[in-house]
Write a protein that holds these residues in place. Sequence first.
Motif, PDB file in Angstrom:
ATOM      1  N   GLY A 213     -73.131 -12.020  63.026  1.00 15.28           N
ATOM      2  CA  GLY A 213     -74.019 -12.410  61.936  1.00 15.28           C
ATOM      3  C   GLY A 213     -74.626 -11.257  61.161  1.00 15.28           C
ATOM      4  O   GLY A 213     -75.736 -11.377  60.653  1.00 15.28           O
ATOM      5  N   ARG A 214     -73.921 -10.140  61.022  1.00 12.43           N
ATOM      6  CA  ARG A 214     -74.524  -8.966  60.395  1.00 12.43           C
ATOM      7  C   ARG A 214     -74.072  -8.732  58.974  1.00 12.43           C
ATOM      8  O   ARG A 214     -74.849  -8.267  58.141  1.00 12.43           O
ATOM      9  N   VAL A 215     -72.803  -8.963  58.699  1.00 17.51           N
ATOM     10  CA  VAL A 215     -72.266  -8.565  57.398  1.00 17.51           C
ATOM     11  C   VAL A 215     -71.486  -9.703  56.745  1.00 17.51           C
ATOM     12  O   VAL A 215     -70.984 -10.593  57.418  1.00 17.51           O
ATOM     13  N   LEU A 216     -71.377  -9.629  55.423  1.00 20.08           N
ATOM     14  CA  LEU A 216     -70.456 -10.478  54.683  1.00 20.08           C
ATOM     15  C   LEU A 216     -69.194  -9.667  54.449  1.00 20.08           C
ATOM     16  O   LEU A 216     -69.278  -8.471  54.146  1.00 20.08           O
ATOM     17  N   ALA A 217     -68.049 -10.309  54.561  1.00 23.13           N
ATOM     18  CA  ALA A 217     -66.794  -9.607  54.303  1.00 23.13           C
ATOM     19  C   ALA A 217     -65.686 -10.625  54.119  1.00 23.13           C
ATOM     20  O   ALA A 217     -65.811 -11.781  54.533  1.00 23.13           O
ATOM     21  N   GLY A 218     -64.594 -10.183  53.502  1.00 17.29           N
ATOM     22  CA  GLY A 218     -63.419 -11.030  53.362  1.00 17.29           C
ATOM     23  C   GLY A 218     -62.179 -10.165  53.347  1.00 17.29           C
ATOM     24  O   GLY A 218     -62.259  -8.951  53.108  1.00 17.29           O
ATOM     25  N   ILE A 219     -61.044 -10.781  53.611  1.00 16.34           N
ATOM     26  CA  ILE A 219     -59.801 -10.014  53.577  1.00 16.34           C
ATOM     27  C   ILE A 219     -58.643 -10.955  53.266  1.00 16.34           C
ATOM     28  O   ILE A 219     -58.668 -12.133  53.673  1.00 16.34           O
ATOM     29  N   THR A 220     -57.670 -10.456  52.506  1.00 22.09           N
ATOM     30  CA  THR A 220     -56.418 -11.179  52.298  1.00 22.09           C
ATOM     31  C   THR A 220     -55.296 -10.275  52.777  1.00 22.09           C
ATOM     32  O   THR A 220     -55.248  -9.095  52.399  1.00 22.09           O
ATOM     33  N   VAL A 221     -54.409 -10.807  53.622  1.00 27.22           N
ATOM     34  CA  VAL A 221     -53.264 -10.023  54.096  1.00 27.22           C
ATOM     35  C   VAL A 221     -51.997 -10.845  53.936  1.00 27.22           C
ATOM     36  O   VAL A 221     -52.051 -12.067  53.818  1.00 27.22           O
ATOM     37  N   GLY A 222     -50.841 -10.167  53.934  1.00 30.53           N
ATOM     38  CA  GLY A 222     -49.571 -10.890  53.862  1.00 30.53           C
ATOM     39  C   GLY A 222     -48.490 -10.101  53.163  1.00 30.53           C
ATOM     40  O   GLY A 222     -48.420  -8.871  53.288  1.00 30.53           O
ATOM     41  N   ASN A 223     -47.703 -10.825  52.388  1.00 29.80           N
ATOM     42  CA  ASN A 223     -46.546 -10.276  51.669  1.00 29.80           C
ATOM     43  C   ASN A 223     -46.944  -9.094  50.776  1.00 29.80           C
ATOM     44  O   ASN A 223     -47.856  -9.191  49.956  1.00 29.80           O
ATOM     45  N   GLY A 224     -46.236  -7.983  50.913  1.00 27.94           N
ATOM     46  CA  GLY A 224     -46.595  -6.752  50.221  1.00 27.94           C
ATOM     47  C   GLY A 224     -46.611  -6.863  48.702  1.00 27.94           C
ATOM     48  O   GLY A 224     -47.497  -6.308  48.044  1.00 27.94           O
ATOM     49  N   GLU A 225     -45.635  -7.598  48.122  1.00 23.01           N
ATOM     50  CA  GLU A 225     -45.604  -7.708  46.652  1.00 23.01           C
ATOM     51  C   GLU A 225     -46.791  -8.500  46.127  1.00 23.01           C
ATOM     52  O   GLU A 225     -47.377  -8.156  45.091  1.00 23.01           O
ATOM     53  N   LEU A 226     -47.141  -9.573  46.832  1.00 24.56           N
ATOM     54  CA  LEU A 226     -48.292 -10.373  46.401  1.00 24.56           C
ATOM     55  C   LEU A 226     -49.579  -9.563  46.564  1.00 24.56           C
ATOM     56  O   LEU A 226     -50.457  -9.595  45.702  1.00 24.56           O
ATOM     57  N   ILE A 227     -49.674  -8.838  47.665  1.00 25.80           N
ATOM     58  CA  ILE A 227     -50.881  -8.030  47.899  1.00 25.80           C
ATOM     59  C   ILE A 227     -51.005  -6.963  46.811  1.00 25.80           C
ATOM     60  O   ILE A 227     -52.110  -6.648  46.362  1.00 25.80           O
ATOM     61  N   ASP A 228     -49.896  -6.433  46.356  1.00 25.48           N
ATOM     62  CA  ASP A 228     -49.963  -5.427  45.299  1.00 25.48           C
ATOM     63  C   ASP A 228     -50.597  -6.019  44.034  1.00 25.48           C
ATOM     64  O   ASP A 228     -51.422  -5.379  43.380  1.00 25.48           O
ATOM     65  N   LYS A 229     -50.237  -7.256  43.700  1.00 29.85           N
ATOM     66  CA  LYS A 229     -50.854  -7.917  42.530  1.00 29.85           C
ATOM     67  C   LYS A 229     -52.352  -8.098  42.763  1.00 29.85           C
ATOM     68  O   LYS A 229     -53.152  -7.910  41.847  1.00 29.85           O
ATOM     69  N   ILE A 230     -52.714  -8.488  43.996  1.00 29.09           N
ATOM     70  CA  ILE A 230     -54.127  -8.724  44.316  1.00 29.09           C
ATOM     71  C   ILE A 230     -54.889  -7.390  44.274  1.00 29.09           C
ATOM     72  O   ILE A 230     -56.007  -7.310  43.756  1.00 29.09           O
ATOM     73  N   TYR A 231     -54.239  -6.339  44.755  1.00 38.21           N
ATOM     74  CA  TYR A 231     -54.846  -5.007  44.725  1.00 38.21           C
ATOM     75  C   TYR A 231     -55.102  -4.565  43.284  1.00 38.21           C
ATOM     76  O   TYR A 231     -56.190  -4.101  42.929  1.00 38.21           O
ATOM     77  N   ARG A 232     -54.099  -4.739  42.412  1.00 36.46           N
ATOM     78  CA  ARG A 232     -54.235  -4.273  41.014  1.00 36.46           C
ATOM     79  C   ARG A 232     -55.332  -5.040  40.276  1.00 36.46           C
ATOM     80  O   ARG A 232     -56.054  -4.471  39.473  1.00 36.46           O
ATOM     81  N   PHE A 233     -55.448  -6.317  40.582  1.00 36.50           N
ATOM     82  CA  PHE A 233     -56.524  -7.118  39.980  1.00 36.50           C
ATOM     83  C   PHE A 233     -57.885  -6.665  40.528  1.00 36.50           C
ATOM     84  O   PHE A 233     -58.844  -6.480  39.777  1.00 36.50           O
ATOM     85  N   SER A 234     -57.947  -6.447  41.835  1.00 30.78           N
ATOM     86  CA  SER A 234     -59.241  -6.221  42.481  1.00 30.78           C
ATOM     87  C   SER A 234     -59.766  -4.809  42.239  1.00 30.78           C
ATOM     88  O   SER A 234     -60.979  -4.608  42.150  1.00 30.78           O
TER      89      SER A 234
END
Length: 389
Positions: A213-234
Amino acid sequence: MKKRREFETEAVRTQLGRSQYLEHSSPMYLTSSFVFEDAEDMRASFAEEKDRNIYSRYSNPNSSEFIDKVCKMEGAEDGFAFASGMAAVFSTFAALLEHGDHILSARSIFGSTHTLFTQFFPKWNIGTSYFKLDELDEIENLITPNTKLIYAESPTNPGVDILDLEALGAIAKKHNLIFIIDNCFASPYLQQPIAFGADLVIHSGTKLMDGQGRVLAGITVGNGELIDKIYRFSRITGPSLSPFNAWVLSKSLETLGVRVDRHCENALKVAEFLEQHPRIDWVKYPFLPSHPQYELAKKQMKAGGCVVAFEVKGGLGAGQRFFDSVKMMSLSANLGDSRSIVTHPASTTHSKLSSEERALVGISDGMIRVSVGLEHVNDIIADIAQALE
Ligand SMILES: *Cc1c(COP(=O)(O)O)cnc(C)c1O
């Protein structure tokens, strides 16, 4: 091929390389930016000719350690870490969807995600159709030429229903749709959706991952090509996880397995206690044989998770008396915490849904959700027992 190390080993031993000080435990890199050697280094770094840290909105050693660890736990190629679970959910969709795209979502999803789909995405002409977990054969009828992805959670919040991940994965594959699972209720320790065909897995790190109960956080993991799109947006829009919170999370993951084992052991005992109690109308927990998808839960999950849903006889009024009588457990909106927490979904997490929408996803007005914590199970059961009296 090199054998993958066991889950618990990766949880403990996935670490940044040591600095000049030869520290045993990873240090915190509380720095917003990183320096360049010279003009050529600066140019090459920005041209992405080098794999290095530039600015902590893009990447940071502590976030990288956290991401690396979760990727190993989930069997994922790559990931990106966010300031909250909802930042992960929003950024993942916003990065992958175009104006006019269509989402096919399970009906029973986290309240804020549902609000995102119904109240905000229509602004960008992104529509959503919903399927119920017992209507998997209907899903294909809901697919339109604009459908881009299938989204679901299992176990669901707060009803702890189980969706057939393998069946959903097969439908997604057949229609060339991106298949995304919010795996927050299970944690990577109990269930790894990529093995059932998921392309991306989202977590709120706020829950079992931190677990305290200390921090807020989130993560998305998976297919490298999709993550690259998410990385570029984020890296442009800036929902990135802070290095401090990433450090906390990575430490928390070292104990994920032992913590979640105990959460599940306690939760099963609480569910068994509730099941035989005369004041209880119904109780649902994935690893109770009475759960409608018990066999499926056993196939997909290592244990049942920390959440038990139930209703006291007498509906809403009786439920409210239960909340007012609880002594040790916290009335709070979190879950997966070391402290046991009781919540009333109809008036809190799912209050933005209409009562018809709640009825459709099986949230009755008297439903109580317990996130069973790490106190001794005898004390948790004693608190529930006295509140029921
Ligand atoms: C809590 C939760 C989220 C959102 O996470 P935050 O860290 O609170 O933003 C998303 N999905 C599920 C299933 C959750 O329980």
